[in-house]
Design an enzyme around this catalytic site. Structure first.
Site, PDB file in Angstrom:
ATOM      1  N   THR A 100      -1.763  -7.691 -12.386  1.00 49.95           N
ATOM      2  CA  THR A 100      -2.908  -8.385 -11.495  1.00 49.95           C
ATOM      3  C   THR A 100      -3.787  -7.058 -11.264  1.00 49.95           C
ATOM      4  OG1 THR A 100      -1.321  -9.683 -10.527  1.00 49.95           O
ATOM      5  CG2 THR A 100      -3.248  -9.323  -9.294  1.00 49.95           C
ATOM      6  N   LYS A 176      -6.036 -15.367 -11.571  1.00 48.38           N
ATOM      7  CA  LYS A 176      -4.601 -15.014 -10.970  1.00 48.38           C
ATOM      8  C   LYS A 176      -4.945 -14.446  -9.571  1.00 48.38           C
ATOM      9  CE  LYS A 176      -0.573 -13.240 -10.890  1.00 48.38           C
ATOM     10  NZ  LYS A 176      -0.219 -12.119 -11.889  1.00 48.38           N
ATOM     11  N   LYS A 244      -0.262  -4.602  -2.393  1.00 45.52           N
ATOM     12  CA  LYS A 244      -1.199  -4.549  -3.700  1.00 45.52           C
ATOM     13  C   LYS A 244      -2.148  -5.599  -4.020  1.00 45.52           C
ATOM     14  CE  LYS A 244       0.407  -4.597  -7.655  1.00 45.52           C
ATOM     15  NZ  LYS A 244      -0.466  -5.767  -8.774  1.00 45.52           N
TER      16      LYS A 244
END
Length: 303
Positions: A100, A176, A244
């Site tokens: 990602t 995503k 994250k």
């Protein structure tokens, strides 16, 4: 899905997702080299049929390399660091970048790969470790037709669904980010609802039984809430992933001047869970933040 075309495949990053991808590629009939900074999963994969040596040592022979690492910084290091694999690949090979990352980063990596004759597929993944190991991932992919063609035999082995989102890298990473916004919020909301129910006498197992059949359910609720019921926080996807990933979402939102307050709130709950020492546990452990604050005892914990 299995491919009838045998290719030489490298998989760099043998965590829960990368290991599953390597196994699925192997089961798809490919020759697969696995590599990781931790020698244990690499050795285990070789024992299960992986090729001897590392992807980097055999880069000139690879048709495709899947990079399944934690973040953008690790992706860039794998591709273009001091021992970067791109410089070792033969022209026409393809990189599947599965982490990602921000869309702008994906576009930059694609341009740098293209400059040296390497195809780049912006290919973030979804589905969890179980689907990774069974070749049933969903992949949100973007890249040139040539990149898709070069990657097709590998994609056929590791994915149940490949969403082709355009011929420009970055579109896969944008999708995503949308998925991760929802997934992270859904996990945190599941934990909030489950522990709220406990304050009203609703047992966690009864919560799962009822809500999973009602309009308030989600895929994340049905997948993660049973971990809380079992008191089992063995990580399939760790708490540490979400500071994250939701951080990436908020960085993108900031650049778009878009307010995402629900995402920001969910992020803080995962940060709190990590701060409590649960960062390496399954991400369902975010429920422990709510339980601590409410004085609740979750299943499997001492009262």
């Amino acid at each position: 899905m299995n491919s009838s075309i045998c290719r030489n495949i490298g998989v760099i990053g043998l965590g829960s997702m990368g290991y599953g991808i390597a196994v699925s590629a192997l089961q798809g009939g490919h020759r697969v080299w696995g590599g990781d900074v931790n020698p244990e999963p690499a050795a285990r994969f070789r024992d299960e049929g992986g090729q001897p040596g590392t992807p980097a040592d055999n880069a000139q022979d690879l048709d495709a390399v899947a990079v399944v690492v934690l973040n953008a910084a690790q992706t860039e290091t794998v591709l273009f660091g001091d021992d970067g694999i791109v410089a070792r690949l033969r022209p026409g090979a393809v990189v599947l970048a599965c982490a990602t990352v921000p869309p702008a980063f994906a576009r930059d990596m694609a341009a740098r790969c293209d400059a040296v004759g390497i195809h780049y597929l912006d290919a973030p993944i979804s589905g969890g470790s179980i689907k990774a190991a069974s070749g049933q991932l969903s992949i949100m992919a973007a890249g040139t037709p040539e990149a898709f063609a070069a990657a097709r035999p590998l994609l056929d082995s590791i994915a149940e669904t490949v969403f082709e989102l355009g011929d420009t890298a970055g579109a896969g990473s944008a999708m995503k980010a949308v998925n991760q916004l929802l997934a992270g919020v859904h996990i945190a909301t599941m934990a909030e609802a489950l522990t709220f129910g406990m304050t009203q006498g609703v047992a966690p197992d009864k919560f799962v039984e009822v809500i999973s059949k009602c309009a308030g359910t989600s895929w994340m609720l049905e997948n993660r809430a049973p971990h809380i019921v079992a008191g089992d926080y063995t990580p399939h996807s760790a708490v540490n992933i979400w500071p994250k990933d939701l951080g990436i979402v908020l960085d993108i939102a900031k650049s778009a001047q878009f307010s995402a307050p629900i995402t920001a709130t969910a992020l803080q709950q995962f940060v709190a869970a990590a701060g409590m020492g649960h960062g390496r546990e399954d991400d369902a452990a975010v429920a422990k933040v709510y339980a601590r604050n409410a004085g609740l005892t979750l299943p499997g914990e001492d009262s």
